[in-house]
Design a protein around this motif. Structure first.
Motif, mmCIF file in Angstrom:
data_model
loop_
_atom_site.group_PDB
_atom_site.id
_atom_site.type_symbol
_atom_site.label_atom_id
_atom_site.label_comp_id
_atom_site.label_asym_id
_atom_site.label_seq_id
_atom_site.Cartn_x
_atom_site.Cartn_y
_atom_site.Cartn_z
ATOM 1 N N ARG A 1 0.819 -1.215 0.000
ATOM 2 C CA ARG A 1 0.000 0.000 0.000
ATOM 3 C C ARG A 1 0.852 1.265 0.000
ATOM 4 O O ARG A 1 0.345 2.340 -0.293
ATOM 5 C CB ARG A 1 -0.938 0.027 1.201
ATOM 6 C CG ARG A 1 -1.999 -0.995 1.121
ATOM 7 C CD ARG A 1 -2.936 -0.741 -0.062
ATOM 8 N NE ARG A 1 -3.515 -2.001 -0.462
ATOM 9 C CZ ARG A 1 -3.538 -2.478 -1.698
ATOM 10 N NH1 ARG A 1 -3.035 -1.801 -2.669
ATOM 11 N NH2 ARG A 1 -4.061 -3.636 -1.986
ATOM 12 N N SER A 2 2.125 1.164 0.328
ATOM 13 C CA SER A 2 2.985 2.344 0.324
ATOM 14 C C SER A 2 3.545 2.626 -1.070
ATOM 15 O O SER A 2 4.263 3.595 -1.261
ATOM 16 C CB SER A 2 4.134 2.175 1.322
ATOM 17 O OG SER A 2 5.005 1.157 0.887
ATOM 18 N N THR A 3 3.204 1.801 -2.048
ATOM 19 C CA THR A 3 3.593 2.026 -3.437
ATOM 20 C C THR A 3 2.338 2.320 -4.239
ATOM 21 O O THR A 3 1.358 1.595 -4.156
ATOM 22 C CB THR A 3 4.294 0.771 -4.004
ATOM 23 O OG1 THR A 3 5.433 0.486 -3.206
ATOM 24 C CG2 THR A 3 4.724 0.984 -5.440
ATOM 25 N N ARG A 4 2.372 3.401 -5.021
ATOM 26 C CA ARG A 4 1.195 3.793 -5.803
ATOM 27 C C ARG A 4 1.649 4.358 -7.139
ATOM 28 O O ARG A 4 2.553 5.184 -7.194
ATOM 29 C CB ARG A 4 0.389 4.830 -5.048
ATOM 30 C CG ARG A 4 -0.888 5.164 -5.724
ATOM 31 C CD ARG A 4 -1.964 5.427 -4.671
ATOM 32 N NE ARG A 4 -3.277 5.113 -5.167
ATOM 33 C CZ ARG A 4 -3.919 3.989 -5.003
ATOM 34 N NH1 ARG A 4 -3.360 3.000 -4.377
ATOM 35 N NH2 ARG A 4 -5.130 3.808 -5.463
ATOM 36 N N LEU A 5 1.012 3.893 -8.210
ATOM 37 C CA LEU A 5 1.290 4.394 -9.554
ATOM 38 C C LEU A 5 0.047 5.104 -10.060
ATOM 39 O O LEU A 5 -1.038 4.520 -10.092
ATOM 40 C CB LEU A 5 1.663 3.250 -10.497
ATOM 41 C CG LEU A 5 1.993 3.656 -11.929
ATOM 42 C CD1 LEU A 5 3.182 4.593 -11.978
ATOM 43 C CD2 LEU A 5 2.266 2.432 -12.779
ATOM 44 N N VAL B 1 9.522 9.718 -5.106
ATOM 45 C CA VAL B 1 8.565 10.033 -6.158
ATOM 46 C C VAL B 1 9.325 10.100 -7.477
ATOM 47 O O VAL B 1 10.307 10.825 -7.602
ATOM 48 C CB VAL B 1 7.849 11.375 -5.889
ATOM 49 C CG1 VAL B 1 6.881 11.697 -7.018
ATOM 50 C CG2 VAL B 1 7.126 11.342 -4.556
ATOM 51 N N THR B 2 8.855 9.312 -8.456
ATOM 52 C CA THR B 2 9.436 9.321 -9.790
ATOM 53 C C THR B 2 8.328 9.701 -10.766
ATOM 54 O O THR B 2 7.279 9.067 -10.788
ATOM 55 C CB THR B 2 10.004 7.939 -10.167
ATOM 56 O OG1 THR B 2 10.944 7.540 -9.165
ATOM 57 C CG2 THR B 2 10.684 7.969 -11.515
ATOM 58 N N SER C 1 6.612 5.735 -3.696
ATOM 59 C CA SER C 1 6.868 4.559 -2.865
ATOM 60 C C SER C 1 7.604 4.974 -1.602
ATOM 61 O O SER C 1 8.253 6.011 -1.558
ATOM 62 C CB SER C 1 7.692 3.523 -3.641
ATOM 63 O OG SER C 1 8.931 4.071 -4.014
ATOM 64 N N GLY C 2 7.479 4.140 -0.579
ATOM 65 C CA GLY C 2 8.160 4.374 0.678
ATOM 66 C C GLY C 2 7.188 4.446 1.835
ATOM 67 O O GLY C 2 6.054 4.874 1.675
#
Length: 123
Positions: free
Chosen positions: A44-48, A66-67, A59-60
């Motif tokens: 859940r700490s990663t989102r696209l 943030v990319t 992420s994190g």
């Protein structure tokens, strides 16, 4: 305007064997519940998110990375799916811009074909 695509990696569909092992470990002092909880928090700490202009990977847990990639600079979108991934409709999505190495790689994304269409600006 709502984003074209907004999702986190699928927790249980991506690694069904790992999920079964965690379920088996629940009677062992709750180890399985702890592992499932940690796994869920990491996923859940990663989102696209893909909107009209860019794709943003966040992420994190404590610190955030943030990319962002402009949709106009995307050269190639690659989807990798194993047999298990095909059964559960998840996959690894790699986004290439100008170099030989992918700018974004996200494993376990639900409905990777919809993500690829959103990245290619297809409706």
């Amino acid at each position: 305007m709502p984003p074209r695509y907004d999702a986190s990696p699928a927790v249980f569909r991506d690694y069904p064997l790992r999920f079964l092992v965690c379920l088996i470990l629940i009677p062992v002092f709750g180890v399985g519940l702890v592992l499932l909880g940690i796994w869920w928090i990491i996923a859940r700490s990663t989102r696209l998110t893909v909107d009209e202009v860019r794709a943003t990977l966040t992420s994190g847990i404590l610190s955030k990375q943030v990319t962002e990639v402009q949709l106009s600079s995307i050269r190639t979108v690659k989807i990798d799916k194993t047999l298990v991934d095909r059964i559960f409709d998840v996959g690894t999505v790699s986004v290439y811009t100008s170099g030989d190495a992918p700018e974004l790689v996200v494993k376990g994304m639900p409905d990777p074909e919809a993500l690829a269409h959103a990245l290619r600006r297809e409706v």
